[in-house]
Design an enzyme around this catalytic site. Structure first.
Site, PDB file in Angstrom:
ATOM      1  N   SER A 108      75.817   0.160  44.489  1.00 54.76           N
ATOM      2  CA  SER A 108      77.205  -0.185  43.685  1.00 54.76           C
ATOM      3  C   SER A 108      78.241  -0.218  44.930  1.00 54.76           C
ATOM      4  CB  SER A 108      77.318   0.939  42.956  1.00 54.76           C
ATOM      5  OG  SER A 108      78.631   0.926  42.534  1.00 54.76           O
ATOM      6  N   TYR A 130      82.185  -6.290  42.619  1.00 53.44           N
ATOM      7  CA  TYR A 130      82.948  -6.734  41.553  1.00 53.44           C
ATOM      8  C   TYR A 130      84.074  -7.655  41.686  1.00 53.44           C
ATOM      9  CZ  TYR A 130      81.448  -2.692  38.941  1.00 53.44           C
ATOM     10  OH  TYR A 130      80.691  -1.435  38.289  1.00 53.44           O
ATOM     11  N   THR A 156      78.761  -8.183  39.506  1.00 56.32           N
ATOM     12  CA  THR A 156      78.448  -7.559  38.108  1.00 56.32           C
ATOM     13  C   THR A 156      79.904  -8.004  37.482  1.00 56.32           C
ATOM     14  OG1 THR A 156      77.317  -5.579  38.842  1.00 56.32           O
ATOM     15  CG2 THR A 156      78.721  -5.339  36.777  1.00 56.32           C
ATOM     16  N   ARG A 165      85.767   6.899  24.334  1.00 57.86           N
ATOM     17  CA  ARG A 165      84.337   7.504  23.985  1.00 57.86           C
ATOM     18  C   ARG A 165      84.550   8.405  22.799  1.00 57.86           C
ATOM     19  NH1 ARG A 165      83.622   7.469  29.645  1.00 57.86           N
ATOM     20  NH2 ARG A 165      82.283   5.683  30.189  1.00 57.86           N
ATOM     21  N   LYS A 254      75.342 -10.345  37.195  1.00 57.98           N
ATOM     22  CA  LYS A 254      74.650  -9.143  36.570  1.00 57.98           C
ATOM     23  C   LYS A 254      75.528  -8.965  35.144  1.00 57.98           C
ATOM     24  CE  LYS A 254      73.766  -4.062  36.692  1.00 57.98           C
ATOM     25  NZ  LYS A 254      74.910  -3.418  35.925  1.00 57.98           N
ATOM     26  N   HIS A 278      75.518  -3.560  30.528  1.00 60.25           N
ATOM     27  CA  HIS A 278      75.976  -2.514  31.445  1.00 60.25           C
ATOM     28  C   HIS A 278      75.667  -1.230  30.830  1.00 60.25           C
ATOM     29  CE1 HIS A 278      79.178  -2.274  35.014  1.00 60.25           C
ATOM     30  NE2 HIS A 278      78.861  -1.109  34.691  1.00 60.25           N
ATOM     31  N   ASP A 309      67.998  -5.638  31.842  1.00 60.41           N
ATOM     32  CA  ASP A 309      68.612  -4.499  32.505  1.00 60.41           C
ATOM     33  C   ASP A 309      69.159  -3.776  31.148  1.00 60.41           C
ATOM     34  OD1 ASP A 309      70.115  -2.855  34.200  1.00 60.41           O
ATOM     35  OD2 ASP A 309      71.831  -4.220  34.004  1.00 60.41           O
ATOM     36  N   GLY A 310      68.585  -2.554  31.208  1.00 59.45           N
ATOM     37  CA  GLY A 310      68.990  -1.667  29.901  1.00 59.45           C
ATOM     38  C   GLY A 310      68.202  -1.092  29.062  1.00 59.45           C
ATOM     39  N   ILE A 312      65.298   0.833  29.684  1.00 63.81           N
ATOM     40  CA  ILE A 312      64.037   1.177  30.457  1.00 63.81           C
ATOM     41  C   ILE A 312      64.026   2.620  30.715  1.00 63.81           C
ATOM     42  CG2 ILE A 312      62.437   0.758  32.023  1.00 63.81           C
ATOM     43  CD1 ILE A 312      62.823  -1.590  30.765  1.00 63.81           C
ATOM     44  N   ARG A 313      62.902   3.400  29.928  1.00 62.42           N
ATOM     45  CA  ARG A 313      62.802   4.677  29.979  1.00 62.42           C
ATOM     46  C   ARG A 313      61.175   5.098  30.406  1.00 62.42           C
ATOM     47  NH1 ARG A 313      67.164   3.894  30.204  1.00 62.42           N
ATOM     48  NH2 ARG A 313      68.867   4.944  29.033  1.00 62.42           N
ATOM     49  N   GLY A 332      68.618   2.208  35.368  1.00 61.39           N
ATOM     50  CA  GLY A 332      69.700   2.644  35.689  1.00 61.39           C
ATOM     51  C   GLY A 332      69.536   4.348  35.384  1.00 61.39           C
ATOM     52  N   ARG A 333      69.745   4.655  34.296  1.00 57.41           N
ATOM     53  CA  ARG A 333      69.746   6.357  34.068  1.00 57.41           C
ATOM     54  C   ARG A 333      68.531   6.778  34.288  1.00 57.41           C
ATOM     55  NH1 ARG A 333      72.817   3.843  29.865  1.00 57.41           N
ATOM     56  NH2 ARG A 333      74.858   4.603  29.624  1.00 57.41           N
TER      57      ARG A 333
HETATM   58  C1  LIG Z   1      76.992   6.199  34.887  1.00 56.39           C
HETATM   59  C2  LIG Z   1      76.659   4.714  35.256  1.00 56.39           C
HETATM   60  C3  LIG Z   1      77.086   4.096  36.164  1.00 56.39           C
HETATM   61  C4  LIG Z   1      77.227   2.895  36.456  1.00 56.39           C
HETATM   62  N1  LIG Z   1      77.916   2.109  37.522  1.00 56.39           N
HETATM   63  C5  LIG Z   1      77.597   0.823  37.620  1.00 56.39           C
HETATM   64  C6  LIG Z   1      78.141   0.195  38.735  1.00 56.39           C
HETATM   65  O1  LIG Z   1      78.845   0.717  39.801  1.00 56.39           O
HETATM   66  N2  LIG Z   1      77.953  -0.987  39.212  1.00 56.39           N
HETATM   67  C7  LIG Z   1      76.971  -1.776  38.128  1.00 56.39           C
HETATM   68  O2  LIG Z   1      76.928  -3.053  38.683  1.00 56.39           O
HETATM   69  N3  LIG Z   1      76.401  -1.270  37.289  1.00 56.39           N
HETATM   70  C8  LIG Z   1      76.838   0.017  36.971  1.00 56.39           C
HETATM   71  N4  LIG Z   1      76.178   0.580  35.801  1.00 56.39           N
HETATM   72  C9  LIG Z   1      75.493  -0.214  34.967  1.00 56.39           C
HETATM   73  C10 LIG Z   1      73.720   0.129  35.477  1.00 56.39           C
HETATM   74  O3  LIG Z   1      73.619  -0.900  36.758  1.00 56.39           O
HETATM   75  C11 LIG Z   1      72.662  -0.509  34.631  1.00 56.39           C
HETATM   76  O4  LIG Z   1      73.332  -1.834  34.175  1.00 56.39           O
HETATM   77  C12 LIG Z   1      72.454   0.152  33.264  1.00 56.39           C
HETATM   78  O5  LIG Z   1      72.603   1.646  33.537  1.00 56.39           O
HETATM   79  C13 LIG Z   1      71.438  -0.045  32.736  1.00 56.39           C
HETATM   80  O6  LIG Z   1      71.100   0.754  31.463  1.00 56.39           O
HETATM   81  P1  LIG Z   1      70.161   2.036  31.517  1.00 56.39           P
HETATM   82  O7  LIG Z   1      70.774   3.092  32.239  1.00 56.39           O
HETATM   83  O8  LIG Z   1      69.776   2.059  30.110  1.00 56.39           O
HETATM   84  O9  LIG Z   1      68.891   1.576  32.372  1.00 56.39           O
HETATM   85  C14 LIG Z   1      76.410   2.127  35.488  1.00 56.39           C
HETATM   86  C15 LIG Z   1      75.677   2.383  34.450  1.00 56.39           C
HETATM   87  C16 LIG Z   1      75.792   4.110  34.220  1.00 56.39           C
HETATM   88  C17 LIG Z   1      74.893   4.733  33.121  1.00 56.39           C
END
Ligand SMILES: Cc1cc2nc3c(=O)[nH]c(=O)nc-3n(C[C@H](O)[C@H](O)[C@H](O)COP(=O)(O)O)c2cc1C
Length: 390
Positions: A108, A130, A156, A165, A254, A278, A309-310, A312-313, A332-333
């Site tokens: 990032s 960005y 992104t 939130r 992205k 995201h 992207d999103g 996956i666990r 990501g997480r």
């Molecule tokens: C805490 C957090 C910070 C993130 N920061 C960025 C970032 O700096 N740049 C970016 O392109 N995506 C960012 N993302 C999105 C992740 O790259 C990714 O798309 C997302 O976490 C995917 O979902 P998942 O967490 O369920 O795998 C962030 C996501 C989270 C949860």
């Protein structure tokens, strides 16, 4: 020390929750507004079933592939995340884990470690930017990343600056200092191991954004960089095409969620797209990325690589995404939980859990090679995907 191995990502998340302060954990949970899209990202995977076979399972399973031209030992890539302060080794630990397990990493532009240090740890590093600041500064950021040896760019686009939130946003200090930490002393004291890990490395968490500046000067603080980004007018597709033309290597956009925009990205000359919301941080209420994937793959899957992207666990989630047409996935997480739970070893642990889960699933459904996965391997309920855009 007790064995720190964890057998699922859910257990890594539990450990992470116990090891990091509440506000840092809250920053990882994230998710906009009511968290509808964030929850749907994982819930949608649970709606998909498999059709296992009982005999004649393949004795070996192949998962190797390439992602934007880079070797990947399995179809998984580290998604860029700008969460700071999770672990003192941060992105360096993630880069080493990605290299050790043979997968590419996205870094990032809001990461806490300079791109030069991370690119040294992982030969297949992609730098995420960005649309922020003026054109010269964006090009300068890309040139700096190129000089550091990164293999490609990730632009992104799916952040809409929604800041509310329902469970409250964690407090983000401009800089960590005694004055800033004192009001949060009770949280930090509840997690003494967290602060000890930092002190052992001779540092405290900082919120500088070292990949944002290009002049070698002092990195801007989080809010300064965030403010520059927020004040920059959003790009048009012509702007995206212009930025893409400034980089002569692999380039991903992205955050695609619609077929018409997937086509615009292809027309802009990108190498890959990530179908993403995201991690549930864009407009709340948009469907899970996995729901929109099949239609997007149907439209542009022959023209560019499509990454899911999103949500996956598990390894079985990766298999589901590939069966619905993804070339690979971003996580990501999942790796952030591993990082928070056990540093580099925790990230490697997560990648191993995902690999083993993929392997077991492919064996169970009788598929020897990821290239042979198809929707026929799944039970997809009616109404799983939103109506097609006409
Ligand atoms: C805490 C957090 C910070 C993130 N920061 C960025 C970032 O700096 N740049 C970016 O392109 N995506 C960012 N993302 C999105 C992740 O790259 C990714 O798309 C997302 O976490 C995917 O979902 P998942 O967490 O369920 O795998 C962030 C996501 C989270 C949860």
């Amino acid at each position: 020390m007790a064995n720190q191995w964890f057998e699922t990502v859910a257990i890594a998340q539990e450990r992470a929750k116990k090891r990091i302060p509440k506000s840092v954990y809250g920053a990882l949970i994230a998710g906009a507004e009511a968290g509808l899209s964030m929850r749907d990202n994982t819930a949608a995977f649970d709606e998909l079933g498999f059709r296992p076979i009982t005999a004649g399972q393949p004795p070996e399973r192949r998962m190797e592939t390439t992602i934007m031209g880079e070797y990947a030992s399995m179809p998984v890539m580290i998604s860029p995340t700008g969460v700071q302060a999770v672990h003192p080794e941060g992105e360096v630990a993630v880069g080493r884990a990605a290299a050790a397990r043979g997968i590419p990493m996205g870094l990032s532009s809001f990461a806490s470690t300079p791109v030069e240090q991370v690119a040294e740890t992982c030969g297949s590093t992609f730098f995420q930017i960005y649309w922020a600041g003026d054109r010269d500064s964006m090009v300068a950021r890309m040139e700096r990343a190129k000089a550091a040896g990164v293999k490609g760019m990730i632009l992104t686009l799916d952040w809409s600056f929604s800041h509310g939130r329902d469970w409250g946003s964690p407090h983000i200090p401009q800089m960590f200092s005694i004055k800033e930490l004192l009001p949060h002393a009770s949280e930090t004291l509840m997690r003494p191991g967290y602060i000890l890990r930092w002190l052992r490395k001779g540092k405290i968490p900082t919120l500088g954004v070292p990949n944002f500046n290009t002049d070698g000067g002092k990195p801007p603080g989080f809010f300064e960089a965030y403010g520059t980004w927020m004040m920059t007018p959003p790009p048009t597709w012509e702007d995206v095409a212009w930025l893409r033309a400034q980089w002569d290597g692999p380039f991903m956009v992205k955050g695609i969620a619609r077929t018409d925009e997937a086509r615009r990205a292809v027309d802009a000359g990108v190498t890959a797209i990530s179908v993403s919301n995201h991690g549930g941080n864009n407009v709340d209420g948009m469907p899970a990325a996995i729901r929109t994937l099949p239609e997007i793959v149907g439209d542009v899957g022959d023209d560019v690589q499509v990454l899911l992207d999103g949500g996956i666990r598990r390894g079985s989630d990766v298999v589901k995404a590939l069966a619905l047409g993804a070339d690979a996935v971003l996580i990501g997480r999942a790796y952030l939980w591993g990082l928070a739970a056990n540093g580099q070893a925790g990230v490697e642990n997560v990648l191993d859990v995902i690999r083993m889960g993929m392997d077991a699933t492919m064996r169970g459904i009788g598929v020897a090679n990821i290239a042979d996965l198809s929707p026929a391997d799944l039970v997809v309920p009616d109404g799983f995907s939103p109506p097609a855009i006409s």
